[in-house]
Design an enzyme around this catalytic site. Structure first.
Site, PDB file in Angstrom:
ATOM      1  N   SER A   1     -13.977  26.961 -27.355  1.00  0.00           N
ATOM      2  CA  SER A   1     -14.671  25.496 -28.263  1.00  0.00           C
ATOM      3  C   SER A   1     -13.586  25.732 -29.224  1.00  0.00           C
ATOM      4  O   SER A   1     -12.902  26.882 -30.217  1.00  0.00           O
ATOM      5  CB  SER A   1     -15.704  25.766 -28.726  1.00  0.00           C
ATOM      6  OG  SER A   1     -16.411  25.018 -30.075  1.00  0.00           O
TER       7      SER A   1
ATOM      8  N   ASN B   1     -17.541  27.570 -22.690  1.00  0.00           N
ATOM      9  CA  ASN B   1     -18.041  26.429 -22.015  1.00  0.00           C
ATOM     10  C   ASN B   1     -17.882  26.526 -19.931  1.00  0.00           C
ATOM     11  O   ASN B   1     -16.309  27.046 -20.022  1.00  0.00           O
ATOM     12  CB  ASN B   1     -17.715  25.242 -22.694  1.00  0.00           C
ATOM     13  CG  ASN B   1     -18.252  25.256 -24.114  1.00  0.00           C
ATOM     14  OD1 ASN B   1     -19.222  25.196 -24.145  1.00  0.00           O
ATOM     15  ND2 ASN B   1     -16.952  24.560 -25.415  1.00  0.00           N
TER      16      ASN B   1
ATOM     17  N   LYS C   1     -18.247  30.118 -28.421  1.00  0.00           N
ATOM     18  CA  LYS C   1     -18.349  29.058 -27.329  1.00  0.00           C
ATOM     19  C   LYS C   1     -17.980  30.081 -25.817  1.00  0.00           C
ATOM     20  O   LYS C   1     -16.750  30.386 -26.357  1.00  0.00           O
ATOM     21  CB  LYS C   1     -18.571  27.731 -27.439  1.00  0.00           C
ATOM     22  CG  LYS C   1     -19.165  27.237 -28.747  1.00  0.00           C
ATOM     23  CD  LYS C   1     -20.994  27.461 -27.621  1.00  0.00           C
ATOM     24  CE  LYS C   1     -20.805  26.084 -27.104  1.00  0.00           C
ATOM     25  NZ  LYS C   1     -20.425  24.634 -27.658  1.00  0.00           N
TER      26      LYS C   1
ATOM     27  N   SER D   1       1.038  -0.921  -0.270  1.00  0.00           N
ATOM     28  CA  SER D   1       0.107  -0.060   0.484  1.00  0.00           C
ATOM     29  C   SER D   1       0.881   1.328  -0.426  1.00  0.00           C
ATOM     30  O   SER D   1       0.269   2.696   0.161  1.00  0.00           O
ATOM     31  CB  SER D   1      -1.186  -0.178   0.830  1.00  0.00           C
ATOM     32  OG  SER D   1      -0.528  -0.081   2.507  1.00  0.00           O
TER      33      SER D   1
ATOM     34  N   HIS E   1     -40.336  22.500 -10.671  1.00  0.00           N
ATOM     35  CA  HIS E   1     -40.192  22.172 -11.925  1.00  0.00           C
ATOM     36  C   HIS E   1     -39.190  22.255 -12.281  1.00  0.00           C
ATOM     37  O   HIS E   1     -39.763  22.088 -14.627  1.00  0.00           O
ATOM     38  CB  HIS E   1     -41.423  21.433 -12.038  1.00  0.00           C
ATOM     39  CG  HIS E   1     -42.408  21.061 -10.608  1.00  0.00           C
ATOM     40  ND1 HIS E   1     -43.357  19.754 -10.531  1.00  0.00           N
ATOM     41  CD2 HIS E   1     -42.945  21.549 -10.099  1.00  0.00           C
ATOM     42  CE1 HIS E   1     -43.187  19.849  -9.852  1.00  0.00           C
ATOM     43  NE2 HIS E   1     -44.419  20.505  -8.980  1.00  0.00           N
TER      44      HIS E   1
ATOM     45  N   GLU F   1     -19.126  22.016 -14.947  1.00  0.00           N
ATOM     46  CA  GLU F   1     -19.914  20.886 -15.661  1.00  0.00           C
ATOM     47  C   GLU F   1     -18.783  19.635 -14.925  1.00  0.00           C
ATOM     48  O   GLU F   1     -19.259  19.045 -14.103  1.00  0.00           O
ATOM     49  CB  GLU F   1     -19.322  20.493 -16.909  1.00  0.00           C
ATOM     50  CG  GLU F   1     -20.224  21.372 -17.906  1.00  0.00           C
ATOM     51  CD  GLU F   1     -19.584  21.340 -19.240  1.00  0.00           C
ATOM     52  OE1 GLU F   1     -20.051  20.633 -19.227  1.00  0.00           O
ATOM     53  OE2 GLU F   1     -19.072  22.996 -19.088  1.00  0.00           O
TER      54      GLU F   1
HETATM   55  N1  ARG Z   1      -0.957  -1.310   4.968  1.00  0.00           N
HETATM   56  C1  ARG Z   1      -1.892  -1.854   6.060  1.00  0.00           C
HETATM   57  C2  ARG Z   1      -3.512  -1.570   6.340  1.00  0.00           C
HETATM   58  O1  ARG Z   1      -3.480  -0.584   5.229  1.00  0.00           O
HETATM   59  C3  ARG Z   1      -1.702  -1.406   7.501  1.00  0.00           C
HETATM   60  C4  ARG Z   1      -2.375  -2.537   8.277  1.00  0.00           C
HETATM   61  C5  ARG Z   1      -1.534  -4.083   8.136  1.00  0.00           C
HETATM   62  N2  ARG Z   1      -2.060  -4.852   9.425  1.00  0.00           N
HETATM   63  C6  ARG Z   1      -1.416  -6.435   9.790  1.00  0.00           C
HETATM   64  N3  ARG Z   1      -2.190  -6.938  10.210  1.00  0.00           N
HETATM   65  N4  ARG Z   1      -1.505  -6.485   8.350  1.00  0.00           N
HETATM   66  O2  ARG Z   1      -4.208  -1.618   6.245  1.00  0.00           O
END
Ligand code: ARG
Length: 442
Positions: free
Chosen positions: A261, A269, A267, A7, A140, A274
């Site tokens: 545009s 826009n 235009k 992560s 409406h 949006e």
């Molecule tokens: N990177 C993990 C998360 O975001 C951290 C927690 C990991 N904990 C574990 N028991 N593997 O959730």
């Protein structure tokens, strides 16, 4: 595994909160005699150095080290040797990540609050400027009754005020410390959870270790509040898009917030509006994603919960961007009060005022007054004019009780001024509401 598991690519943005929480944990471990003062000091110095490296862009994040927690800890070992291994005493990544995320979200909520407040400030200023600019109010999307632009803009000030209220509520509940919950069951070490909670600005330690590591309702609450705020932004954006069209012509966005545009030279826009409207999808999507991630998880931590971060980060960034784009657009927009005023001359927006006059001045039951006015509208439609364009003889041929006075009743300025009940659109009320909004929100 190396592709699905890490992560670090997204959770590195938790680094400051991760290091802050580790420092609080380390100080507590030393104060409680769980690690020696010397080891504690070495750890703290190492953590400060890592913080500096990351801020300087000199830290080598590694996917093999999975996440921010292990990246920091591994670097700490490189810097200070085996004492680094003592930092993780009486702690788990489970309480660590829950702590980091709460700290990060607390700052994010505070930033969103300030941004919404800036937006409200702009809307209140614009409302004050246009406290007596008349425009058609719609139901409406059909012209209904005349209102003032100030009244319209202040409606959004209330919405964003409630959004801030929801964020404030979420912040109150999220401000508890998971730190020391350890993996799920607490820890046999004599830790002091009150101490770490206080050091990190939490109101108290979370009461149940199992809950502290396994729920993400604090993220869901934020996402729900963000989704509602985004839907408010989207409605305002939609109105800007409509108002900037040639058909409405009520508003003109600045060059800074429009694009041309490549093929049609005329235009302008309203791209930013949006995009604000569209970005709601991502924020609502983030809420749906995390609800689905969480709904079937047995207690306590499962790796599923790592999937909380990307939607949260994306939603928070998106909300911030949408608020600031909206703030800029509303600050710079020009309103065409002439076009808004002329639009009130179509659609018989003061028909209700005529009916009300018959009730008040001729003691007519409202239903009957409604029928009479309907007949007059039909007559005007056939003649191709507004109600006030009908000669008095025509009016009196349908309802003999009508007098010249009704021409004044049909004037939009009068109709608007007449609606001066609390919360109403009358310029006097709008001026008062502007004052009260400044007191309540700024
Ligand atoms: N990177 C993990 C998360 O975001 C951290 C927690 C990991 N904990 C574990 N028991 N593997 O959730």
């Amino acid at each position: 595994m190396e592709r699905i598991n890490p992560s670090i690519d997204f959770d590195k943005r938790l680094y400051a909160h991760d290091i802050g929480a580790s420092k609080a944990h380390c100080e507590m471990l030393a104060a409680c005699g769980i690690v020696s003062q010397a080891d504690g000091d070495a750890i703290l110095t190492g953590l400060d150095r890592i913080m500096g490296e990351i801020e300087a862009g000199a830290f080598a994040f590694s996917r093999r080290r999975e996440d921010i927690h292990m990246n920091v800890e591994a670097r700490l070992a490189e810097l200070i040797g085996p004492a680094a291994g003592r930092l993780h005493t009486a702690r788990s990544r489970n309480d660590q990540v829950a702590t980091d995320l709460r700290l990060w979200l607390r700052d994010t909520v505070d930033a969103a609050q300030l941004a919404l407040r800036d937006l409200q400030a702009v809307l209140i200023d614009r409302a004050e400027q246009h406290a007596s600019s008349v425009m058609p109010g719609f139901t409406h999307l059909q012209a209904a009754q005349p209102i003032t632009l100030g009244h319209h803009l202040l409606a959004y000030v209330e919405m964003f005020g409630r959004d801030r209220g929801r964020l404030a509520d979420a912040r109150k509940r999220l401000n508890e410390s998971p730190l020391g919950a350890a993996a799920l069951a607490g820890t046999p070490y004599p830790i002091d959870r009150d101490r770490t909670a206080a050091a990190l600005g939490f109101d108290r330690p979370a009461a149940n270790a199992l809950d502290a590591v396994s729920d993400r309702d604090f993220v869901l609450e934020f996402l729900a509040a963000a989704a509602i705020a985004a839907s408010h932004l989207s409605r305002l954006a939609e109105e800007l898009v409509l108002w900037c069209s040639a058909q409405f012509g009520f508003a003109r966005l600045s060059d800074g917030f429009t694009t041309g545009s490549s093929i049609m030279p005329q235009k302008r826009n309203p791209d930013a509006a949006e995009l604000v409207r569209a970005k709601t999808g991502r924020i609502v999507g983030a809420l749906a994603s995390l609800l689905i991630v969480m709904k079937g998880l047995p207690l306590a931590y499962s790796k599923d919960m790592q999937e909380d971060k990307e939607p949260l980060f994306d939603a928070a960034d998106t909300l911030g961007l949408a608020i600031s784009a909206m703030t800029g657009m509303m600050r710079d927009a020009e309103f065409d009060t002439g076009a808004m005023r002329s639009a009130t001359e179509r659609g018989f927006v003061t028909a209700t005022d005529l009916a009300d006059w018959l009730v008040r001045e001729r003691d007519m039951p409202f239903r009957e007054a409604h029928r009479v006015t309907g007949a007059l509208v039909k007559c005007a439609e056939e003649a191709g004019c507004d109600l006030a364009g009908l000669p008095i003889e025509t009016l009196r041929s349908i309802e003999p009780g009508l007098t010249e006075e009704v021409y004044d009743v049909l004037r939009v300025e009068r109709a608007v001024a007449a609606r001066d009940s609390y919360g109403g659109t009358a310029p006097r009320r709008v001026v008062e509401a502007v004052r009260s909004a400044r007191e309540r929100f700024l």
